[in-house]
Design a protein around this motif. Structure first.
Motif, PDB file in Angstrom:
ATOM      1  N   PRO A   1       0.793  -1.237   0.000  1.00 39.78           N
ATOM      2  CA  PRO A   1       0.000   0.000   0.000  1.00 39.78           C
ATOM      3  C   PRO A   1       0.820   1.279   0.000  1.00 39.78           C
ATOM      4  O   PRO A   1       0.347   2.312  -0.490  1.00 39.78           O
ATOM      5  CB  PRO A   1      -0.831  -0.132   1.290  1.00 39.78           C
ATOM      6  N   VAL A   2       2.037   1.249   0.540  1.00 43.19           N
ATOM      7  CA  VAL A   2       2.837   2.477   0.592  1.00 43.19           C
ATOM      8  C   VAL A   2       3.789   2.595  -0.582  1.00 43.19           C
ATOM      9  O   VAL A   2       4.539   3.575  -0.666  1.00 43.19           O
ATOM     10  CB  VAL A   2       3.635   2.557   1.910  1.00 43.19           C
ATOM     11  N   LEU A   3       3.766   1.619  -1.489  1.00 44.85           N
ATOM     12  CA  LEU A   3       4.667   1.678  -2.642  1.00 44.85           C
ATOM     13  C   LEU A   3       4.433   2.916  -3.504  1.00 44.85           C
ATOM     14  O   LEU A   3       5.405   3.550  -3.948  1.00 44.85           O
ATOM     15  CB  LEU A   3       4.522   0.407  -3.476  1.00 44.85           C
ATOM     16  N   PRO A   4       3.186   3.354  -3.782  1.00 44.26           N
ATOM     17  CA  PRO A   4       3.026   4.587  -4.565  1.00 44.26           C
ATOM     18  C   PRO A   4       3.615   5.819  -3.883  1.00 44.26           C
ATOM     19  O   PRO A   4       4.189   6.694  -4.550  1.00 44.26           O
ATOM     20  CB  PRO A   4       1.504   4.706  -4.719  1.00 44.26           C
TER      21      PRO A   4
ATOM     22  N   THR B   1       6.580  16.750 -13.780  1.00 42.94           N
ATOM     23  CA  THR B   1       7.691  15.846 -13.515  1.00 42.94           C
ATOM     24  C   THR B   1       7.170  14.422 -13.328  1.00 42.94           C
ATOM     25  O   THR B   1       5.968  14.211 -13.105  1.00 42.94           O
ATOM     26  CB  THR B   1       8.459  16.294 -12.266  1.00 42.94           C
ATOM     27  N   PRO B   2       8.050  13.409 -13.403  1.00 42.41           N
ATOM     28  CA  PRO B   2       7.611  12.041 -13.099  1.00 42.41           C
ATOM     29  C   PRO B   2       7.032  11.897 -11.698  1.00 42.41           C
ATOM     30  O   PRO B   2       6.122  11.087 -11.483  1.00 42.41           O
ATOM     31  CB  PRO B   2       8.902  11.223 -13.267  1.00 42.41           C
ATOM     32  N   ALA B   3       7.537  12.669 -10.738  1.00 40.70           N
ATOM     33  CA  ALA B   3       6.978  12.607  -9.386  1.00 40.70           C
ATOM     34  C   ALA B   3       5.542  13.123  -9.359  1.00 40.70           C
ATOM     35  O   ALA B   3       4.705  12.596  -8.609  1.00 40.70           O
ATOM     36  CB  ALA B   3       7.855  13.412  -8.432  1.00 40.70           C
ATOM     37  N   ASP B   4       5.230  14.133 -10.171  1.00 34.88           N
ATOM     38  CA  ASP B   4       3.849  14.609 -10.251  1.00 34.88           C
ATOM     39  C   ASP B   4       2.920  13.527 -10.805  1.00 34.88           C
ATOM     40  O   ASP B   4       1.797  13.332 -10.308  1.00 34.88           O
ATOM     41  CB  ASP B   4       3.775  15.858 -11.129  1.00 34.88           C
TER      42      ASP B   4
ATOM     43  N   VAL C   1      -0.299  11.513  -8.949  1.00 31.28           N
ATOM     44  CA  VAL C   1      -1.628  11.240  -9.500  1.00 31.28           C
ATOM     45  C   VAL C   1      -1.966   9.753  -9.363  1.00 31.28           C
ATOM     46  O   VAL C   1      -3.096   9.384  -9.003  1.00 31.28           O
ATOM     47  CB  VAL C   1      -1.685  11.687 -10.971  1.00 31.28           C
ATOM     48  N   GLY C   2      -0.973   8.892  -9.637  1.00 30.31           N
ATOM     49  CA  GLY C   2      -1.188   7.463  -9.417  1.00 30.31           C
ATOM     50  C   GLY C   2      -1.439   7.128  -7.962  1.00 30.31           C
ATOM     51  O   GLY C   2      -2.223   6.226  -7.644  1.00 30.31           O
ATOM     52  N   LEU C   3      -0.772   7.853  -7.049  1.00 30.61           N
ATOM     53  CA  LEU C   3      -1.000   7.638  -5.620  1.00 30.61           C
ATOM     54  C   LEU C   3      -2.438   7.940  -5.237  1.00 30.61           C
ATOM     55  O   LEU C   3      -3.090   7.145  -4.537  1.00 30.61           O
ATOM     56  CB  LEU C   3      -0.026   8.528  -4.829  1.00 30.61           C
ATOM     57  N   VAL C   4      -2.963   9.063  -5.713  1.00 32.98           N
ATOM     58  CA  VAL C   4      -4.343   9.420  -5.403  1.00 32.98           C
ATOM     59  C   VAL C   4      -5.314   8.429  -6.051  1.00 32.98           C
ATOM     60  O   VAL C   4      -6.307   8.009  -5.436  1.00 32.98           O
ATOM     61  CB  VAL C   4      -4.631  10.854  -5.867  1.00 32.98           C
ATOM     62  N   GLY C   5      -5.050   8.024  -7.307  1.00 32.59           N
ATOM     63  CA  GLY C   5      -5.918   7.057  -7.973  1.00 32.59           C
ATOM     64  C   GLY C   5      -5.925   5.709  -7.288  1.00 32.59           C
ATOM     65  O   GLY C   5      -6.975   5.069  -7.138  1.00 32.59           O
TER      66      GLY C   5
ATOM     67  N   PHE D   1      -2.335  20.332  -1.079  1.00 30.26           N
ATOM     68  CA  PHE D   1      -2.788  20.514   0.292  1.00 30.26           C
ATOM     69  C   PHE D   1      -3.948  19.610   0.685  1.00 30.26           C
ATOM     70  O   PHE D   1      -4.283  19.549   1.877  1.00 30.26           O
ATOM     71  CB  PHE D   1      -3.190  21.971   0.527  1.00 30.26           C
ATOM     72  N   VAL D   2      -4.562  18.910  -0.273  1.00 32.59           N
ATOM     73  CA  VAL D   2      -5.742  18.118   0.059  1.00 32.59           C
ATOM     74  C   VAL D   2      -5.595  16.668  -0.406  1.00 32.59           C
ATOM     75  O   VAL D   2      -5.585  15.739   0.419  1.00 32.59           O
ATOM     76  CB  VAL D   2      -7.017  18.751  -0.543  1.00 32.59           C
ATOM     77  N   LEU D   3      -5.478  16.449  -1.721  1.00 30.39           N
ATOM     78  CA  LEU D   3      -5.591  15.086  -2.254  1.00 30.39           C
ATOM     79  C   LEU D   3      -4.414  14.200  -1.850  1.00 30.39           C
ATOM     80  O   LEU D   3      -4.612  13.092  -1.333  1.00 30.39           O
ATOM     81  CB  LEU D   3      -5.718  15.145  -3.778  1.00 30.39           C
ATOM     82  N   VAL D   4      -3.194  14.658  -2.083  1.00 27.43           N
ATOM     83  CA  VAL D   4      -2.035  13.829  -1.742  1.00 27.43           C
ATOM     84  C   VAL D   4      -1.927  13.607  -0.243  1.00 27.43           C
ATOM     85  O   VAL D   4      -1.679  12.470   0.202  1.00 27.43           O
ATOM     86  CB  VAL D   4      -0.757  14.448  -2.335  1.00 27.43           C
ATOM     87  N   PRO D   5      -2.083  14.631   0.629  1.00 28.94           N
ATOM     88  CA  PRO D   5      -2.067  14.339   2.071  1.00 28.94           C
ATOM     89  C   PRO D   5      -3.136  13.348   2.509  1.00 28.94           C
ATOM     90  O   PRO D   5      -2.872  12.472   3.347  1.00 28.94           O
ATOM     91  CB  PRO D   5      -2.284  15.721   2.706  1.00 28.94           C
ATOM     92  N   ILE D   6      -4.354  13.475   1.960  1.00 29.85           N
ATOM     93  CA  ILE D   6      -5.406  12.519   2.328  1.00 29.85           C
ATOM     94  C   ILE D   6      -5.035  11.112   1.880  1.00 29.85           C
ATOM     95  O   ILE D   6      -5.248  10.122   2.610  1.00 29.85           O
ATOM     96  CB  ILE D   6      -6.748  12.961   1.726  1.00 29.85           C
TER      97      ILE D   6
END
Length: 526
Positions: free
Chosen positions: A4-7, A31-34, A38-42, A95-100
């Motif tokens: 689960p923490v791989l993304p 960037t690739p990190a950006d 997006v994959g992390l949130v998805g 400030f919202v999606l990635v922290p959540i």
């Protein structure tokens, strides 16, 4: 590595790749990190749809959702809502999606350590590249010399490496202080963490970033005091002595670094050009907010309103060169102060929502650390007497002590990172490749402050429910004062019933008072 923490780990480690941006124009730079964020949130959204469980607690939903509502209001009320949509998407992502997503994917302190370890690895890689740039003279241009350490981020993002190294130093220091001393465990983990924190100070100094220096000093001081006031005073005294020795004895403070350090206090008497431009930008942001006090001018609106409020002494752009890039002029599109940027673009609504969110995270994080500290203290009220001889902890108690130390290390790292970011935002704002790293760091702080899984040292296995670290089990071994010369009892055994079914050894059953340790004297005599 837990899947689960791989993304989240991939989002951090992809920042090791060199930045291929060749100019400051051409629109948004992805960037690739950006893309990984997006994959992390998805991925987090897919897990929520599969589990069909309530994702956040009510407190977490209010704290993390308030900035999204504020930036949405500012976008609707902007002078040009269509151009403000890009800023809305960026602010919501950071400030919202990635922290959540980070809060929901981390299931225990073990997962926290994986993500924090990835940040330390990134800091070590970027710091090593930065030191090589300084030694070989291939860094960014500073005072006519290509000596400024910028890592793989290039001269267009001169503060990116300093931000990464500052994060890594705070995490390494927190982990090193939380690990048991050498006399009670292995020597190398504690020494390796503390040596890593000290080594990361070298590329931090070579970055010539005054804001990162101040933020790291403040966050390091907070982390030291979270692990004990006496230890903090000893370490600070040792650091002061080492600094005096380096400056006076070795001459390490001469040249460019000493001049840069001296410019921190020279804010009114002939400051350098960057300080003058920063003051002009701050004044322009304040004037913009006065014209639009409630909702601001909308996300990404500062650049369009800057020239109408800035003084004539403001430079149009700053000079960048070196580190494999040709000379360029980078436009000043932000006030280099996150709080003033939010105030000018989102007004009082955005400032109150964002500052309220961060204040809540800091307060709840400190409260959880305080609860852990109280759980590790011995009972009082005259019921406990310190044994003359140290009592060896039982295996369960040893594991509980290790778990409490690990929780303290994670909590101190989360609070230290939040303090670092809060101080650094006085001199910087979001932008550049490390913006997504900032969102992950905010997610780590939010997880420690708001998530119930911060109580677990390891995620539960399928069909098993993980038990949090009980406060009672974190108390150190102590002896109860024996009445009338009877053998002393352990505090953990005092609450157990007496008799054949109590589970105590026969010797303990014979020596245990019938009424317990607090029974009246008459009952004890009988």
């Amino acid at each position: 590595m837990p899947w689960p923490v791989l993304p989240a780990v991939a989002t951090v480690l992809l920042l090791c790749l060199p930045d291929q941006r060749g100019d400051v124009g051409g629109g948004p730079h992805v960037t690739p990190a950006d893309l990984a964020s997006v994959g992390l949130v998805g991925y987090c959204a897919l897990r929520l749809l599969r589990d069909r469980a309530r994702p956040l607690t009510r407190t977490a939903a209010v704290a993390l959702g308030a900035p999204a509502l504020a930036v949405a209001v500012a976008t609707v009320a902007a002078d040009d809502p269509s151009s403000a949509l890009a800023g809305f998407a960026r602010c919501t992502q950071i400030f919202v999606l990635v922290p959540i997503a980070v809060v929901l994917l981390l299931r225990s302190r073990r997962d926290f350590r994986w993500v924090a370890g990835a940040v330390v690895v990134l800091a070590v890689v970027q710091g090593a590249v930065g030191v090589r740039q300084y030694v070989t003279g291939t860094g960014a241009s500073y005072a006519g010399r290509d000596v400024r350490a910028v890592g793989t981020f290039g001269p267009l993002d001169v503060m990116a490496m300093a931000t990464t190294v500052g994060y890594g130093a705070v995490i390494a220091l927190s982990v090193g202080l939380a690990l048991p001393p050498a006399r009670t465990g292995a020597r190398w983990p504690r020494r390796a963490a503390l040596c890593c924190a000290a080594a990361l100070l070298v590329p931090l100094a070579l970055s010539f970033s005054r804001g990162a220096w101040i933020a790291t000093a403040c966050a390091g001081t907070v982390v030291l005091f979270l692990h004990g006031a006496r230890r903090a005073l000893r370490v600070m005294a040792a650091l002061a002595a080492a600094a005096v020795l380096a400056v006076c004895g070795l001459g390490a403070g001469s040249g460019l670094m000493a001049e840069r350090l001296d410019s921190i206090s020279r804010v009114s008497a002939a400051p350098d050009r960057s300080v003058t431009d920063r003051y002009s930008l701050w004044a322009a942001a304040t004037d913009i907010w006065r014209d639009h006090p409630v909702t601001g001018v909308g996300p990404k609106g500062f650049a369009a309103h800057r020239d109408g409020h800035a003084s004539i002494g403001l430079s149009a752009a700053s000079d960048t060169a070196g580190a494999g890039h040709a000379f360029q002029r980078e436009p000043l599109l932000s006030p280099h102060n996150m709080y003033l940027l939010i105030l000018s673009e989102q007004g009082l609504i955005g400032a109150v929502a964002l500052l309220g969110c961060w204040s809540a995270l800091l307060l709840r994080g400190l409260t959880r650390l305080s609860a852990l500290s109280r759980a590790g203290r011995a009972p009082r009220l005259g019921q406990v007497a310190v044994a003359r001889r140290p009592v060896a902890p039982r295996p369960a108690e040893a594991r509980s002590t290790v778990a409490r130390r690990g929780a303290t290390g994670c909590g101190a790292a989360a609070v230290g990172l939040l303090v670092w970011q809060a101080v650094d935002f006085l001199y910087a704002d979001i932008g550049g490749p490390t913006t997504v790293l900032t969102s992950v760091v905010i997610g780590l702080a939010a997880w420690w402050a708001l998530s119930p899984t911060a109580l677990y040292d390891a995620p539960p296995t399928p069909g098993e429910r993980a038990a949090p670290t009980a406060p009672a089990s974190d108390q150190p071994r102590a002896r109860l004062r024996p009445p009338y010369g009877r053998p002393a009892l352990h505090a953990a055994d005092a609450a157990r019933p007496c008799g054949p079914s109590s589970g105590l050894p026969p010797a303990r059953q014979a020596s245990t008072p019938r009424g317990g340790p607090n029974a009246p004297a008459e009952e004890v005599r009988r």
